[in-house]
Design an enzyme around this catalytic site. Structure first.
Site, short mmCIF file in Angstrom:
data_model
loop_
_atom_site.label_atom_id
_atom_site.label_comp_id
_atom_site.label_asym_id
_atom_site.label_seq_id
_atom_site.Cartn_x
_atom_site.Cartn_y
_atom_site.Cartn_z
N ASP A 73 2.35 -24.92 -2.63
CA ASP A 73 1.56 -23.82 -2.06
C ASP A 73 0.80 -24.33 -0.83
OD1 ASP A 73 0.24 -20.95 -3.12
OD2 ASP A 73 -1.10 -22.17 -1.87
N ASN A 81 -3.71 -17.46 9.09
CA ASN A 81 -3.44 -16.09 9.55
C ASN A 81 -4.66 -15.51 10.28
OD1 ASN A 81 -0.81 -15.59 8.77
ND2 ASN A 81 -1.38 -14.99 6.71
N ASP A 90 3.62 -16.95 10.29
CA ASP A 90 5.06 -16.88 9.97
C ASP A 90 5.78 -18.14 10.47
OD1 ASP A 90 4.78 -14.45 8.80
OD2 ASP A 90 5.75 -13.29 10.39
N GLU A 116 3.14 -17.67 0.37
CA GLU A 116 3.10 -19.05 0.90
C GLU A 116 3.42 -20.05 -0.21
OE1 GLU A 116 0.53 -17.86 -1.05
OE2 GLU A 116 -0.84 -19.44 -0.36
#
Ligand SMILES: Nc1nc2c(ncn2[C@@H]2O[C@H](COP(=O)(O)OP(=O)(O)OP(=O)(O)O)[C@@H](O)[C@H]2O)c(=O)[nH]1
Length: 208
Positions: A73, A81, A90, A116
């Protein structure tokens, strides 16, 4: 004259049938890809991943060898973000997926579990070897992946939960994923950017 017309018609019929079959096959390949491949990372999606995981677990059980499962993770990904924007986020996910894929064996499976989170399954791999791989992945992601926000580069880290399944312990796919997820929880709680190897309590019975 009539004969050549008939021959020509038959040839055209087969040609168009062949063309239609080719279109159908291409469409099928496209549909299969859409159903099994994650568009952003080009890794197997969760559905394909679980299918492969089941396959390798059966294989390991037949061979009486361990299966190591890594739940990966990205740390504090929301911050990436928020600070750098979703498109940059992305790019980071795509970059991480390439790093993960380039450091495993061809027989290992890497898939995007969701958001993620990634899962890596290493068949016929015991805990010591899997731990070395997991540590190497952490170091590689840390050094090779960064998010760009204006002129600054922001290092990206991952946490890895490692669970080793042994044939005969009766674990189902759900148990395996749950235990790898528990290991990940510990890696996060211990400060992130690290690997946690889960050691189930002795005598734990699965699949009951
Ligand atoms: N750019 C991008 N972001 C995604 C995608 N999938 C999930 N996310 C984001 O991933 C973030 C996950 O955030 P959290 O679950 O709070 O976790 P985190 O910020 O990584 O924090 P920890 O896991 O606790 O270290 C959310 O902001 C999601 O919007 C994706 O495909 N692209």
């Amino acid at each position: 004259m009539l004969l050549s017309f008939v021959i020509l018609s038959i040839a055209m019929h087969f040609k168009s049938t062949g063309f239609l079959m080719m279109c159908h096959e291409r469409k099928q390949v496209l549909l299969d890809r859409m159903a099994n491949v994650d568009v952003l990372t080009e890794l197997p999606n969760r559905r394909a991943l679980m299918h492969s995981l089941e396959h390798v677990w059966q294989q390991c059980q037949r061979c009486h060898t361990p299966l190591s499962v890594l739940m990966v993770d990205v740390d504090h990904f929301k911050r990436v973000n928020d600070a750098c924007g979703h498109p940059e986020g992305d790019k980071v996910l795509a970059q991480i997926s390439r790093v993960l894929q380039s450091h495993v064996r061809p027989s290992d499976i890497v898939g995007r579990y969701g958001g993620e989170e990634f899962v890596i399954a290493c068949p016929h791999t015991a805990s010591a070897e899997a731990q070395v791989l997991a540590e190497r992945l952490c170091a590689q992601v840390r050094s090779a992946v960064s998010a760009h926000h204006d002129t600054s580069a922001w290092p990206i880290t991952i946490s890895v939960g490692l669970h080793v399944c042994l044939p005969g312990d009766g674990q189902t796919l759900e148990d395996i994923v749950l235990l790898a997820d528990q290991a990940l929880y510990h890696a996060k709680a211990d400060g992130r950017n690290r690997v946690h190897l889960l050691t189930p309590s002795p005598g734990t019975r699965f699949g009951t």
